[in-house]
Design a protein around this motif. Structure first.
Motif: not given
Length: 342
Positions: A268, A325-328, A330-331
């Motif tokens: 990511y 991390d993967a979530q931030t 992606q954002r």
């Protein structure tokens, strides 16, 4: 002098890996290239190649899926060098064909004068996507790593020095290969070509290793002072750490290399060269004083690791300044897509 026309260079160090655990340890611990002699000599593919070029091709054909393979071909006067022409367009053409058709050309070329034979090169052929059971029959124990396994097939060839972002473990399955390697910090001394017009996606050295022009490329002598050479026989393996530059020669009439790419950082995080392209578009041509400000900001937010940029902020309010991390990630990816589409 070697076949590349360069003065004899020091060899890449040779290490031993008697079992999978030792190989895993070496790949985790070592930060510079190394060779393991005979690591995959027992592979059926290697044994077929030791029997004959035709046997190696027959072995691959027995596992090939019924689909078209992409290949590159260059005229005999290219001398096996897949490169640019005088107008800075690539000096080869791309084609597609079933593997039996491609290999029929190798059979036809047997016995012909090498100077009259076109270069044919199949690069980065996904081992699982294009072959049935080939990876299982010729295993590579890489522990918890999930690599991309690829084949590189062709007659005598010269691939200009370039680097790759992932770590690279290259196994000579048929023929002979020579790698000339340079540390990552030698990029300026290798005189790289354009980053957006490349033969295979990565910028390549403009220096002809067979006849270096030290007048045009004087700092190439400095690069050579750091260089190492790995001569691979069938069954030998070479570890090329991430971002190390490597010039690759297929030295035999028929050559097969199997390589494994992986990265230890999360996927990511994306590809750094995309940031380089974006920085060229948005920063490089600004006035000098503005570039200096942006350079300081990049140091503060990026190259320092970013601790000072976030230390004064509450932990829950750091956003993308906190370790991703993967979530931030992606954002941030979606934010960049939106901003680039405006």
């Amino acid at each position: 002098m070697t076949e590349t026309g360069l003065a004899k260079l020091p060899p890449v160090r040779v290490l031993d890996a008697p079992d999978a655990a030792m190989l895993d340890a070496l790949l985790r611990q070592e930060a510079t290239p190394f060779v393991i002699r005979g690591l995959v000599r027992d592979w059926p593919l290697v044994q077929a190649g030791l029997e004959s070029d035709r046997a190696a091709r027959a072995y691959l054909l027995a596992h090939a899926r019924d689909r078209e393979f992409v290949f590159s071909s260059a005229q005999p006067d290219a001398g096996g060098r897949l490169f640019y022409d005088a107008d800075m367009a690539v000096n080869f053409r791309m084609g597609k064909a079933k593997l039996p058709e491609i290999f029929a050309g190798f059979d036809t070329a047997r016995g012909q004068d090498a100077a009259q034979v076109p270069t044919v090169y199949l690069g980065s052929v996904d081992m699982h996507e294009f072959f049935y059971g080939l990876a299982d029959a010729n295993p590579m124990p890489l522990g918890s790593r999930i690599p991309l396994a690829s084949l590189w097939i062709g007659n005598a060839s010269r691939i200009a020095a370039h680097n790759d972002f992932p770590d690279n473990f290259a196994c000579c399955a048929a023929g002979r290969r020579r790698f000339t390697l340079f540390p990552p910090d030698q990029f300026a001394n290798l005189y790289l070509g354009p980053i957006d017009i490349t033969p295979a996606g990565r910028p390549i050295s403009m220096v002809d290793f067979a006849a270096p022009d030290f007048t045009t490329y004087p700092r190439f002598r400095d690069a050579l002072a750091t260089a190492q050479v790995a001569e691979l026989e069938p069954g030998d393996a070479l570890f090329i750490p991430s971002l190390w530059y490597h010039h690759v020669e297929g030295l035999s009439d028929f050559n097969i290399l199997v390589n494994y790419w992986w990265r230890d950082t999360p996927r990511y995080l994306g590809q750094p060269h995309n940031a380089l392209h974006h920085a060229i578009m948005t920063i490089r041509d600004l006035p000098e004083e503005e570039r200096a400000i942006w350079q300081a900001m990049f140091d503060h937010y990026v190259f320092s690791g970013g601790e000072a940029a976030r230390a004064h902020l509450p932990e829950k309010g750091r956003g993308v300044l906190a370790p991703l991390d993967a979530q931030t990630a992606q954002r941030l990816h979606h934010f960049l897509l939106r901003s680039l589409s405006l």
